[in-house]
Design an enzyme around this catalytic site. Structure first.
Site, short mmCIF file in Angstrom:
data_model
loop_
_atom_site.label_atom_id
_atom_site.label_comp_id
_atom_site.label_asym_id
_atom_site.label_seq_id
_atom_site.Cartn_x
_atom_site.Cartn_y
_atom_site.Cartn_z
N PHE A 62 38.39 4.43 51.81
CA PHE A 62 39.29 3.22 52.39
C PHE A 62 40.75 3.56 52.26
O PHE A 62 41.56 3.33 53.07
CB PHE A 62 38.97 2.15 51.58
CG PHE A 62 40.02 0.86 51.76
CD1 PHE A 62 39.57 0.20 52.92
CD2 PHE A 62 40.94 0.53 50.95
CE1 PHE A 62 40.70 -1.02 53.02
CE2 PHE A 62 41.99 -0.36 51.07
CZ PHE A 62 41.78 -1.12 52.17
N ASP B 236 32.70 -7.57 40.30
CA ASP B 236 32.83 -7.70 41.70
C ASP B 236 31.65 -8.79 41.79
O ASP B 236 30.85 -8.93 41.21
CB ASP B 236 32.42 -6.37 42.36
CG ASP B 236 33.12 -6.50 43.60
OD1 ASP B 236 33.20 -7.41 44.42
OD2 ASP B 236 34.02 -5.61 44.06
N ASP C 123 42.42 -8.29 47.56
CA ASP C 123 42.69 -8.79 48.80
C ASP C 123 44.31 -9.38 48.65
O ASP C 123 44.48 -10.17 47.89
CB ASP C 123 41.78 -10.11 49.04
CG ASP C 123 41.67 -10.70 50.32
OD1 ASP C 123 42.75 -10.77 50.74
OD2 ASP C 123 40.44 -11.24 50.45
#
Length: 287
Positions: A258, A133, A183
């Site tokens: 999430f 990441d 994304d």
């Protein structure tokens, strides 16, 4: 990469005997104005590890060095030399040497704050996870979770996963790839930034052993459909689902906070689980 090294947050704070920071409660950001050119994490992840050694192509990610808590900063300073690595593209990685064993290695691209990664690592200690990441707080948080829970099967990589795959990992060195909630780049003009594309899958296939898996998950349905289309069309992968569709969420993939928030809002989460196929060698001409 557009990350800035001149953000005012810093880890240059004295430590208390228990490893904490004076005048800072857990979870509170560290802030002070650093001198120009002073590195943010002297012993931690670099802002742009690959520098200008590689082409300036369209990226699938946006580097983020947002506010870092005291605990995250402490973990980056203490644990990065032990469990972290910068993706500089200048050296090959010996994965058994990196982890200290010959256990299977799964590459995870984009782990957010690392809670799900840590949970999977704890549940399966005989599988090594190379987690990539560019989000500094998440890097620190995952290192902290690994340290607190005594997990030695996690390594945190900072930088561009494409450079890691192409320049630093050997063929057939991975046992799997995980890409959870990347994304989605929802605007049509940004679809070229999406990670799951044919060229990326070709590169990935060269690094995953036959029989290894690619596991993706997304709550953006148009992206899920694109993932299914490109994975199904790729000759190096086959769908593990007999009907050629999406897979049920495997038990080993935790339900993240999430994801739970998205489900509460009516989002549909799709998992894709594909297997790297072993191609039959063609007999020599005239045989």
């Amino acid at each position: 990469m557009s990350d800035s090294v001149n953000t005012p947050e810093s880890t240059q704070q004295p430590s208390t005997p228990d490893g904490g920071h004076p005048d800072h409660a857990p979870g509170v950001s560290i802030r002070h104005t650093r001198a120009k050119g002073e590195p943010r994490f002297p012993d931690g992840p670099k802002a742009d590890p690959a520098g200008s050694h590689f082409e300036r192509r369209i990226r699938s990610f946006q580097p983020r060095r947002s506010r870092v808590t005291a605990g995250q900063a402490d973990a980056l300073q203490r644990l990065w030399p032990k469990w972290g690595l910068d993706i500089d593209g200048q050296r090959g990685l010996d994965l058994p040497d990196l982890f200290g064993n010959d256990n299977p290695v799964v590459l995870e691209i984009g782990f957010g704050m690392g809670e799900a990664t840590a949970e999977m690592a704890a549940a399966d200690p005989r599988t090594n996870i190379l987690a990539v990441d560019v989000h500094t707080p998440g890097q620190g948080n995952l290192l902290n979770l690994a340290d607190q829970n005594g997990m030695s099967n996690i390594r945190v990589a900072n930088g561009d996963a494409i450079i890691l795959l192409r320049e630093m990992l050997a063929p057939d060195s991975l046992d799997g790839l995980r890409v959870y909630f990347p994304d989605p780049w929802p605007k049509k003009r940004h679809h070229k930034r999406r990670l799951i594309q044919p060229d990326f899958l070709t590169l990935t296939a060269s690094r995953i052993k036959p029989g290894g898996t690619v596991h993706c998950a997304t709550d953006w349905e148009p992206y899920a459909e694109q993932m299914l289309e490109v994975l199904t069309a790729h000759p190096d992968f086959e769908n593990t689902q007999a009907d050629g569709g999406f897979a049920p969420r495997p038990d080993f993939r935790p339900l993240t906070r999430f994801e739970g928030q998205g489900l509460d809002k009516g989002h549909v989460v799709n998992d894709l689980l594909f297997r790297r196929v072993q191609h039959m060698e063609q007999p020599p001409a005239g045989a």
